[in-house]
Design an enzyme around this catalytic site. Structure first.
Site, PDB file in Angstrom:
ATOM      1  N   ASN A   1       0.865  -1.185   0.000  1.00 61.32           N
ATOM      2  CA  ASN A   1       0.000   0.000   0.000  1.00 61.32           C
ATOM      3  C   ASN A   1       0.898   1.230   0.000  1.00 61.32           C
ATOM      4  OD1 ASN A   1       0.749  -0.192   2.864  1.00 61.32           O
ATOM      5  ND2 ASN A   1      -0.867   1.294   3.228  1.00 61.32           N
TER       6      ASN A   1
ATOM      7  N   HIS B   1       4.818   6.131  -6.931  1.00 63.49           N
ATOM      8  CA  HIS B   1       5.149   4.841  -6.330  1.00 63.49           C
ATOM      9  C   HIS B   1       6.598   4.822  -5.834  1.00 63.49           C
ATOM     10  CE1 HIS B   1       1.426   2.788  -7.575  1.00 63.49           C
ATOM     11  NE2 HIS B   1       1.447   3.692  -8.543  1.00 63.49           N
TER      12      HIS B   1
END
Length: 195
Positions: A17, A28
């Protein structure tokens, strides 16, 4: 944090997550102590040094994509519930079937184990599925996901690869150890492209 996906990726990287920093920056593996981008370059999977800000360029430049098993941002993955992880695993299977990557790289053992739990629960015999697909080690897994491509009779075989989390908080594996898994992932990708 948005998914970065498209059909027929070479590698789909799956994290557990988004952390606080990744969520704030909208990219990311953006944490300052995350080893992901350094390992990606040092392994030879990419030919240029990239940072988290380059994540959206990866599908076009390298045919890599990114998603997470749970979309909720937390300080630590310990804050995630089993219910969230299993539900995320079910959604993840759907994403994998739509994207049909060559390789699914689980960036963290918990990511794979949560996915496996969701996958097993969906099987006609969950206990048998859990035993059959259990992770026995890190790296390339012996079982594959087979997906019939949309509007086609072609069956795509998707390889699964499990590596340690690249977070600097994971101290059982140092950066050099994590790099070895990225090198193994590159070798697997090279092998699949050559066949």
């Amino acid at each position: 944090l948005p998914d970065i996906l498209r059909v027929d990726l070479d590698i789909l990287f799956i994290g557990i997550n988004p952390g606080i920093v990744s969520s704030q920056k909208g990219h990311h593996y953006a944490g300052h102590n995350n080893h992901f981008w350094g390992c990606l370059f040092e392994s030879g999977l990419v030919k240029e040094k990239l940072t988290y800000a380059d994540d959206s360029l990866c599908p076009d430049r390298y045919n890599f994509g990114f998603t997470n098993i749970v979309s909720r941002c937390t300080r630590s993955c310990d804050e995630l519930t089993r219910t969230e992880l299993v539900a995320g695993g079910r959604e993840l299977l759907s994403k994998i079937k739509r994207a049909t990557p060559r390789i699914v790289a689980f960036v963290g053992v918990e990511v794979y184990d949560s996915f496996l739990e969701a996958y097993s629960e969906a099987a006609s015999n969950p206990a048998e599925a859990r035993a059959k697909f259990k992770r026995t080690s890190l790296g390339s897994q012996k079982w594959r996901i087979q997906v019939k491509k949309q509007n086609s009779s072609e069956i795509k075989v998707i390889r699964l690869f499990v590596m340690p989390s690249t977070s600097g908080r994971v101290v059982q594996y140092q950066k050099e150890d994590k790099l070895e898994f990225f090198k193994d992932l590159k070798a697997l990708l090279d092998e699949l492209k050559a066949s």
